[in-house]
Design a protein around this motif. Sequence first.
Motif, short mmCIF file in Angstrom:
data_model
loop_
_atom_site.label_atom_id
_atom_site.label_comp_id
_atom_site.label_asym_id
_atom_site.label_seq_id
_atom_site.Cartn_x
_atom_site.Cartn_y
_atom_site.Cartn_z
N ALA A 180 -7.00 8.11 -4.44
CA ALA A 180 -6.02 9.36 -5.12
C ALA A 180 -5.06 8.36 -6.16
O ALA A 180 -4.61 9.09 -7.15
CB ALA A 180 -5.27 10.06 -4.38
N ALA A 181 -4.49 7.41 -5.75
CA ALA A 181 -3.83 6.60 -6.47
C ALA A 181 -4.29 6.01 -7.85
O ALA A 181 -3.80 6.11 -8.88
CB ALA A 181 -3.32 5.16 -5.65
N ALA A 182 -5.72 5.81 -7.60
CA ALA A 182 -6.42 5.02 -9.00
C ALA A 182 -6.68 6.47 -9.72
O ALA A 182 -6.56 6.33 -11.05
CB ALA A 182 -7.67 4.74 -8.56
N ALA A 183 -6.91 7.60 -9.32
CA ALA A 183 -6.82 8.86 -10.15
C ALA A 183 -5.72 9.10 -10.87
O ALA A 183 -5.48 9.58 -12.16
CB ALA A 183 -7.50 9.97 -9.45
N ALA A 184 -4.52 8.95 -10.03
CA ALA A 184 -3.08 9.14 -10.60
C ALA A 184 -3.03 8.42 -11.83
O ALA A 184 -2.32 8.73 -12.96
CB ALA A 184 -2.17 9.16 -9.58
N ALA A 185 -3.12 6.99 -11.62
CA ALA A 185 -2.99 6.01 -12.53
C ALA A 185 -3.97 6.19 -13.89
O ALA A 185 -3.35 6.28 -15.03
CB ALA A 185 -3.31 4.59 -12.02
N ASN A 186 -5.07 6.71 -13.57
CA ASN A 186 -6.01 7.05 -14.83
C ASN A 186 -5.20 8.37 -15.67
O ASN A 186 -5.49 8.55 -16.99
CB ASN A 186 -7.51 7.42 -14.15
N THR A 224 0.76 -1.34 0.07
CA THR A 224 0.05 0.04 -0.01
C THR A 224 0.93 1.36 -0.01
O THR A 224 0.67 2.39 -0.60
CB THR A 224 -0.97 0.05 1.13
N MET A 225 2.00 1.02 0.80
CA MET A 225 2.83 2.59 0.75
C MET A 225 3.63 2.44 -0.61
O MET A 225 3.84 3.86 -0.98
CB MET A 225 3.71 2.24 1.90
N ALA A 226 3.95 1.48 -1.13
CA ALA A 226 4.60 1.58 -2.38
C ALA A 226 3.64 2.23 -3.42
O ALA A 226 3.95 2.99 -4.26
CB ALA A 226 5.08 0.24 -2.85
N LEU A 227 2.08 1.86 -3.62
CA LEU A 227 1.41 2.30 -4.28
C LEU A 227 1.25 3.68 -4.12
O LEU A 227 1.21 4.56 -5.21
CB LEU A 227 -0.06 1.41 -4.35
N ALA A 228 1.09 4.17 -2.91
CA ALA A 228 0.82 5.70 -2.65
C ALA A 228 2.06 6.44 -3.18
O ALA A 228 1.87 7.48 -3.71
CB ALA A 228 0.59 5.81 -1.24
N LYS A 229 3.27 5.95 -2.62
CA LYS A 229 4.35 6.89 -3.12
C LYS A 229 4.65 6.75 -4.69
O LYS A 229 4.87 8.00 -5.24
CB LYS A 229 5.68 6.19 -2.68
N ALA A 230 4.16 5.73 -5.33
CA ALA A 230 4.37 5.66 -6.96
C ALA A 230 3.22 6.68 -7.39
O ALA A 230 3.63 7.26 -8.13
CB ALA A 230 3.87 4.44 -7.37
N ALA A 231 2.22 6.72 -6.73
CA ALA A 231 0.92 7.69 -7.23
C ALA A 231 1.66 9.25 -6.82
O ALA A 231 1.35 10.03 -7.93
CB ALA A 231 -0.33 7.51 -6.50
N HIS A 232 2.10 9.47 -5.87
CA HIS A 232 2.77 10.72 -5.70
C HIS A 232 3.79 11.20 -6.58
O HIS A 232 3.68 12.40 -7.08
CB HIS A 232 3.15 10.84 -4.41
N VAL A 233 4.67 10.20 -6.86
CA VAL A 233 5.80 10.44 -8.07
C VAL A 233 5.17 10.72 -9.11
O VAL A 233 5.38 11.78 -9.96
CB VAL A 233 6.93 9.29 -8.13
N VAL A 234 4.37 9.99 -9.58
CA VAL A 234 3.61 10.17 -11.05
C VAL A 234 2.98 11.60 -11.14
O VAL A 234 3.43 12.27 -12.02
CB VAL A 234 2.79 9.05 -11.29
N ASP A 235 2.27 11.75 -9.81
CA ASP A 235 1.45 13.19 -9.99
C ASP A 235 2.63 14.34 -9.95
O ASP A 235 2.28 15.53 -10.82
CB ASP A 235 0.58 13.13 -8.91
N ARG A 236 3.70 14.10 -9.13
CA ARG A 236 4.78 15.31 -8.98
C ARG A 236 5.23 15.30 -10.66
O ARG A 236 5.59 16.44 -10.89
CB ARG A 236 5.74 14.90 -8.25
N ILE A 237 5.60 14.41 -11.16
CA ILE A 237 6.40 14.46 -12.53
C ILE A 237 5.18 15.06 -13.47
O ILE A 237 5.44 15.76 -14.60
CB ILE A 237 6.43 12.96 -13.18
N ASP A 238 3.78 14.79 -13.63
CA ASP A 238 2.81 14.92 -14.41
C ASP A 238 2.75 16.52 -14.16
O ASP A 238 2.54 17.41 -15.11
CB ASP A 238 1.51 14.36 -14.02
N ASP A 239 2.61 17.18 -12.86
CA ASP A 239 2.67 18.62 -12.87
C ASP A 239 3.10 18.87 -11.61
O ASP A 239 2.45 18.88 -10.45
CB ASP A 239 0.92 18.80 -12.69
N PRO A 240 4.36 19.20 -11.45
CA PRO A 240 5.03 19.37 -10.28
C PRO A 240 4.77 20.61 -9.55
O PRO A 240 5.00 20.79 -8.45
CB PRO A 240 6.49 19.68 -10.74
#
Length: 190
Positions: A173-179, A72-88
Amino acid sequence: MTSPTGRRQPTSFGAVKHSGIDPDDAAKSAPRSAGGTRSAGSARTTSTARTSKSTSAAGGGLVFSTRWSDETMALAKAAHVVDRIDDPNAVPKAFNGWVTIAVQMWARLSPQRRAQERDRMTFPPATKNASRPRQFSLPEGARIALEEAMRADELIGHLEGRGTFVTHAVLYAAAAAANRNGGDLTIKPS
């Protein structure tokens, strides 16, 4: 709103960021390590009784602990990183700030919508009996939103602890980041 990469950034994420959360306060509330014993419950998430009102400069915030599996922690951190890259510029640099926004996004949904989304959620597979305490700090605005949403959920018969509420918020939020990232949380080359 579109990011520099041309992907559409949902307005809900940006609207939450600018709805009273001070990004500096969210960044100051970086997670601290937490100790404690394993409490009964799911290996994926279990709230502990360790909660307190924050005495930080933001005042009125909430510091609490929950237990998440490493997955769960890895999923959340991956979503945070993807969101940061997408729109820092729209996503806090601190992971705790991203969790704060996830909580506010989740709290803004109606109780019925949260119930529908909870039914659709799939938790990451947990390693047997593996969970670790995670401590988070929410500023006052997110604490109020969380408490009001939990009360609204209680009115329709859904009871859950703060830690479980935050876990659902992060999974949403992770599902939204993945979408937003084309269906997964892998980092796309520029």
